[in-house]
Design a protein around this motif. Sequence first.
Motif, PDB file in Angstrom:
ATOM      1  N   ILE A   1       0.853  -1.327   0.183  1.00 36.41           N
ATOM      2  CA  ILE A   1      -0.070   0.071   0.065  1.00 36.41           C
ATOM      3  C   ILE A   1       0.848   1.159   0.000  1.00 36.41           C
ATOM      4  N   GLN A   2       1.913   1.072   0.940  1.00 39.39           N
ATOM      5  CA  GLN A   2       2.721   2.154   1.088  1.00 39.39           C
ATOM      6  C   GLN A   2       3.420   2.447  -0.273  1.00 39.39           C
ATOM      7  N   GLN A   3       3.992   1.541  -1.272  1.00 35.80           N
ATOM      8  CA  GLN A   3       4.581   1.593  -2.519  1.00 35.80           C
ATOM      9  C   GLN A   3       3.362   2.266  -3.590  1.00 35.80           C
ATOM     10  N   PHE A   4       2.247   1.742  -3.369  1.00 34.40           N
ATOM     11  CA  PHE A   4       0.994   2.118  -4.106  1.00 34.40           C
ATOM     12  C   PHE A   4       1.038   3.713  -4.160  1.00 34.40           C
ATOM     13  N   LEU A   5       1.040   4.171  -2.870  1.00 32.47           N
ATOM     14  CA  LEU A   5       0.560   5.598  -2.718  1.00 32.47           C
ATOM     15  C   LEU A   5       1.600   6.761  -3.144  1.00 32.47           C
TER      16      LEU A   5
ATOM     17  N   GLN B   1      -1.880   4.508 -10.680  1.00 36.64           N
ATOM     18  CA  GLN B   1      -2.764   4.168  -9.470  1.00 36.64           C
ATOM     19  C   GLN B   1      -3.831   3.306  -9.849  1.00 36.64           C
ATOM     20  N   LEU B   2      -4.384   4.229 -10.970  1.00 39.13           N
ATOM     21  CA  LEU B   2      -5.813   3.806 -11.626  1.00 39.13           C
ATOM     22  C   LEU B   2      -5.642   2.327 -12.279  1.00 39.13           C
ATOM     23  N   HIS B   3      -4.485   2.434 -13.029  1.00 40.19           N
ATOM     24  CA  HIS B   3      -4.280   1.344 -13.895  1.00 40.19           C
ATOM     25  C   HIS B   3      -4.332   0.095 -13.093  1.00 40.19           C
ATOM     26  N   ILE B   4      -3.285   0.047 -11.810  1.00 41.32           N
ATOM     27  CA  ILE B   4      -3.370  -1.108 -11.120  1.00 41.32           C
ATOM     28  C   ILE B   4      -4.735  -1.332 -10.313  1.00 41.32           C
ATOM     29  N   PHE B   5      -5.275  -0.382 -10.109  1.00 40.69           N
ATOM     30  CA  PHE B   5      -6.754  -0.434  -9.376  1.00 40.69           C
ATOM     31  C   PHE B   5      -7.571  -1.172  -9.980  1.00 40.69           C
ATOM     32  N   ASN B   6      -7.673  -0.907 -11.641  1.00 39.19           N
ATOM     33  CA  ASN B   6      -8.486  -1.430 -12.437  1.00 39.19           C
ATOM     34  C   ASN B   6      -7.966  -2.990 -12.693  1.00 39.19           C
ATOM     35  N   THR B   7      -6.800  -3.076 -12.768  1.00 33.98           N
ATOM     36  CA  THR B   7      -6.419  -4.523 -12.932  1.00 33.98           C
ATOM     37  C   THR B   7      -7.001  -5.424 -11.841  1.00 33.98           C
ATOM     38  N   LEU B   8      -6.520  -4.802 -10.679  1.00 27.38           N
ATOM     39  CA  LEU B   8      -6.860  -5.650  -9.416  1.00 27.38           C
ATOM     40  C   LEU B   8      -8.330  -5.844  -9.421  1.00 27.38           C
ATOM     41  N   ARG B   9      -9.157  -4.757  -9.552  1.00 25.37           N
ATOM     42  CA  ARG B   9     -10.593  -5.318  -9.569  1.00 25.37           C
ATOM     43  C   ARG B   9     -11.038  -6.223 -10.628  1.00 25.37           C
ATOM     44  N   SER B  10     -10.622  -6.327 -11.768  1.00 28.19           N
ATOM     45  CA  SER B  10     -11.012  -7.409 -12.725  1.00 28.19           C
ATOM     46  C   SER B  10     -10.547  -8.605 -12.233  1.00 28.19           C
ATOM     47  N   HIS B  11      -9.370  -8.616 -11.718  1.00 32.24           N
ATOM     48  CA  HIS B  11      -8.538  -9.833 -11.086  1.00 32.24           C
ATOM     49  C   HIS B  11      -9.570 -10.459 -10.009  1.00 32.24           C
ATOM     50  N   LEU B  12      -9.965  -9.552  -9.182  1.00 38.15           N
ATOM     51  CA  LEU B  12     -10.973 -10.138  -8.093  1.00 38.15           C
ATOM     52  C   LEU B  12     -12.375 -10.501  -8.602  1.00 38.15           C
TER      53      LEU B  12
ATOM     54  N   TYR C   1      -7.880  -3.681  -1.838  1.00 41.63           N
ATOM     55  CA  TYR C   1      -8.542  -3.141  -2.884  1.00 41.63           C
ATOM     56  C   TYR C   1      -9.471  -2.010  -2.095  1.00 41.63           C
ATOM     57  N   LYS C   2     -10.180  -2.271  -0.961  1.00 43.21           N
ATOM     58  CA  LYS C   2     -11.111  -1.310  -0.307  1.00 43.21           C
ATOM     59  C   LYS C   2     -10.245  -0.285   0.173  1.00 43.21           C
ATOM     60  N   THR C   3      -8.985  -0.593   0.776  1.00 44.40           N
ATOM     61  CA  THR C   3      -8.171   0.764   1.039  1.00 44.40           C
ATOM     62  C   THR C   3      -8.050   1.435   0.019  1.00 44.40           C
ATOM     63  N   LEU C   4      -7.590   0.841  -1.227  1.00 41.10           N
ATOM     64  CA  LEU C   4      -7.154   1.802  -2.386  1.00 41.10           C
ATOM     65  C   LEU C   4      -8.182   2.587  -3.099  1.00 41.10           C
ATOM     66  N   LYS C   5      -9.264   1.732  -2.979  1.00 37.38           N
ATOM     67  CA  LYS C   5     -10.571   2.458  -3.518  1.00 37.38           C
ATOM     68  C   LYS C   5     -10.812   3.639  -2.811  1.00 37.38           C
ATOM     69  N   THR C   6     -10.912   3.600  -1.501  1.00 34.53           N
ATOM     70  CA  THR C   6     -11.026   4.792  -0.370  1.00 34.53           C
ATOM     71  C   THR C   6     -10.181   5.891  -0.976  1.00 34.53           C
ATOM     72  N   HIS C   7      -8.809   5.611  -0.844  1.00 38.53           N
ATOM     73  CA  HIS C   7      -8.001   6.627  -1.362  1.00 38.53           C
ATOM     74  C   HIS C   7      -8.044   7.092  -2.516  1.00 38.53           C
ATOM     75  N   LEU C   8      -8.459   6.317  -3.543  1.00 39.05           N
ATOM     76  CA  LEU C   8      -8.559   6.930  -4.975  1.00 39.05           C
ATOM     77  C   LEU C   8      -9.629   7.983  -4.926  1.00 39.05           C
ATOM     78  N   ILE C   9     -10.992   7.443  -4.353  1.00 36.36           N
ATOM     79  CA  ILE C   9     -11.937   8.453  -4.173  1.00 36.36           C
ATOM     80  C   ILE C   9     -11.739   9.767  -3.570  1.00 36.36           C
ATOM     81  N   GLU C  10     -10.887   9.642  -2.478  1.00 41.47           N
ATOM     82  CA  GLU C  10     -10.540  10.910  -1.685  1.00 41.47           C
ATOM     83  C   GLU C  10      -9.836  11.716  -2.530  1.00 41.47           C
ATOM     84  N   LYS C  11      -8.925  11.136  -3.318  1.00 40.21           N
ATOM     85  CA  LYS C  11      -7.905  12.098  -4.244  1.00 40.21           C
ATOM     86  C   LYS C  11      -8.617  12.314  -5.531  1.00 40.21           C
ATOM     87  N   GLY C  12      -9.830  11.901  -5.683  1.00 41.45           N
ATOM     88  CA  GLY C  12     -10.579  12.346  -6.800  1.00 41.45           C
ATOM     89  C   GLY C  12     -10.162  11.690  -8.174  1.00 41.45           C
TER      90      GLY C  12
END
Lengths: 444, 493
Positions: free
Chosen positions: A409-413, A420-431, B474-485
């Motif tokens: 998470i730290q690295q992600f931030l 970040q968006l790209h990774i998030f979407n990939t993770l979402r489709s994976h899940l 996933y949940k943590t990231l989602k919250t973070h991304l929404i916060e950041k817009g």
Amino acid sequence: MTELRQRVAHEPVAPPEDKSESEAKVDGETASDSESRAESAPLPVSADDTPEVLNRALSNLSSRWKNWWVRGILTLAMIAFFFIIIYLGPMVLMIIVMCVQIKCFHEIITIGYNVYHSYDLPWFRTLSWYFLLCVNYFFYGETVTDYFFTLVQREEPLRILSKYHRFISFTLYLIGFCMFVLSLVKKHYRLQFYMFGWTHVTLLIVVTQSHLVIHNLFEGMIWFIVPISCVICNDIMAYMFGFFFGRTPLIKLSPKKTWEGFIGGFFATVVFGLLLSYVMSGYRCFVCPVEYNNDTNSFTVDCEPSDLFRLQEYNIPGVIQSVIGWKTVRMYPFQIHSIALSTFASLIGPFGGFFASGFKRAFKIKDFANTIPGHGGIMDRFDCQYLMATFVNVYIASFIRGPNPSKLIQQFLTLRPDQQLHIFNTLRSHLIDKGMLTSTTEDE
Amino acid sequence: MLELRHRGSCPGPREAVSPPHREGEAAGGDHETESTSDKVSGAERGGRRALAGSWLEAGHLRARVGPVQRQETDIDDRYGDLDSRTDSDIPEIPPSSDRTPEILKKALSGLSSRWKNWWIRGILTLTMISLFFLIIYMGSFMLMLLVLGIQVKCFHEIITIGYRVYHSYDLPWFRTLSWYFLLCVNYFFYGETVADYFATFVQREEQLQFLIRYHRFISFALYLAGFCMFVLSLVKKHYRLQFYMFAWTHVTLLITVTQSHLVIQNLFEGMIWFLVPISSVICNDITAYLFGFFFGRTPLIKLSPKKTWEGFIGGFFSTVVFGFIAAYVLSKYQYFVCPVEYRSDVNSFVTECEPSELFQLQTYSLPPFLKAVLRQERVSLYPFQIHSIALSTFASLIGPFGGFFASGFKRAFKIKDFANTIPGHGGIMDRFDCQYLMATFVHVYITSFIRGPNPSKVLQQLLVLQPEQQLNIYKTLKTHLIEKGILQPTLKV
């Protein structure tokens, strides 16, 4: 590593003059321990450190038994000390590991000085300690950043230090490197390069091992205690088996070791590992990852034990069923892993000991130092641990746990928004693929 | 590193070569007299006396052999002495034969030997630079192969020197073990790289998946096999030599293999991160040489007597200017600027992307004193050019220390060049000794100041976690991304 006592009656202590002729034979045989104190060692050995108390108490016994008793008492003292520091907790353990590391480094570097007569080389002592400091700074910095993440984020100077940590460590190392180049003196180039190489190889061996040990410790104290105890147990068991049953020599490098000791030690260690893990898996303080609690500002070991440390039923294969007479057995899964750890400790760990024996023969030294009476230096005791720490670390990384989620998470931030968006979407489709997420059951 | 032609007189005459073998070393006191009877100049004795105290007291390190008839000289003792004598006692290593091609020799046969050497070096320099351009044109994959080839050659050169120094060419197993360790470490590093950059390719193949997942364990097992083989191969008379070669191999691996992998990681970041540092180092070499040739007067360091302060400082300024201009030229092309990616559909490397802000022209207002000099209010620069100043500064100020280190090494072991691969220049290692530190610096610079962690690596690690952990993240990231817009909250899932 405890050397087996010779079973053959040994010749009476040879007078020092004769030693010169038989020096050539020394490579092949090792004199038994009692002789070693009497004859002149090739390298000046530090004064006998056996405390006066022990000396007086044992003065009546013959020198052979006296040595045996000194070793035995020191062994028990070291084991008791080990238990005490386990009781004192992870912080003390970390400090002890660091001290052991520094002492081992010091021992090996001192050998280098003695071998090359380079004690008076300009700058060199300073540079060796400086490099030790740099590499430790680098490793401890990485550890601190990983495990003390919240603490680091709070304090501004720490945050900057951790953000540019690699750059700062590299700069410090470079300064040492440039100082080395500037300190090269015309008559001593070769010596200085040798000591430079010697220092770096020692750092590679000693410092990386100690940091892997600390990583293992943070995974859970059981990952620290079980491997180390297996190696110690293997030492002692192989010695006992060799003492009582030893007959066939194992390897020319260490003539006191025998196949009977090796194999007996192997089986004894596996059994010991199984029992020890059974006992330890019951306690949370050993099984939980060490965490730093911000509120109490101390280390805590409190958690829900993972699957590894919960009793499960296993069916015994038919073969063993007939022998033991049970259908199923309740074991911790960790005990299966402990078999792998003990096997490594007994079969491959000794190679670390042979390596150290070869090293001592190559440089004609009897012991690394004389810190522990009857046993030699710290490095003598830890030479078999050398490979064990790396193995446990690689084992954990490959088979037990994946990467550290909070670190991810730290690295992600720190990534860019589009990444970040790209990774998030990939993770979402994976899940979604895996069925962990469905479009309608997601709770906001 | 190109050595400046020396303008002064040559350094002192080399010491006479002393016999390499010393049978029957006596104890400490004798050693002292024996050495003074050596054919060494008086100056050396002063140096040795400085260490004499420690020698005498540790003299009994030498085998306490009677003045005698040892049937078999313990090789360890013979080379043990090699270690503790001062440099003057070490015999010179005979260089390999001259490899200048016949063509060049004929063409230049008319000139005097000094100019002939100058011409050979010049021609070879131009050849190497054109080869460099050619390979850049052929693309990243060829560059990777080139880096791998250079690494193997450097390793070979340094190991060969080790063999010659210790006369250990016939040690049992050792050549095999050195190459085996090289293979292991390369396997480990390339495996990590492949997993990172070829993530999509790797996901497809089953066996590769298995290899990647247990990569560290497999690499460690391979290394352990080598380690155990080493322990089993220890032979009674050769312990010390074997340990030396073991350590020599490991230090060489540390130097050459890690550097070459950092170079490849820099390459993947964008070819400009590979080209600008390497050209800055080469430019520094050449311009320092030229400045020294024309203006050199004050010697820089005793290790390399041909180097001068004028060359050093002149080289520094020209390299900064050169780096600035090269960065400007290269920043325009996507080919150089984009991270190298492997596309599975075309099964090749592509460099196509939207250039990041670093490579987009921006206008900077000049500080007042520069304004007066240049008579311009603003200037448009690529931000990368500012970084190139840092890179060039490192290349000119600290890079030479890599060269001094190599010079010291050559003096310590009394070799003139690492090898004789390139006529006029020496071995590959001679050309790359200054690059040694540069690659590490660029890598550290990139990770600290330019980019964060590698996104595909983060993704790969995410996919390896347990499903529950993935869900939590996933949940943590989602919250973070929404916060950041970055993410719209209206997203259903």
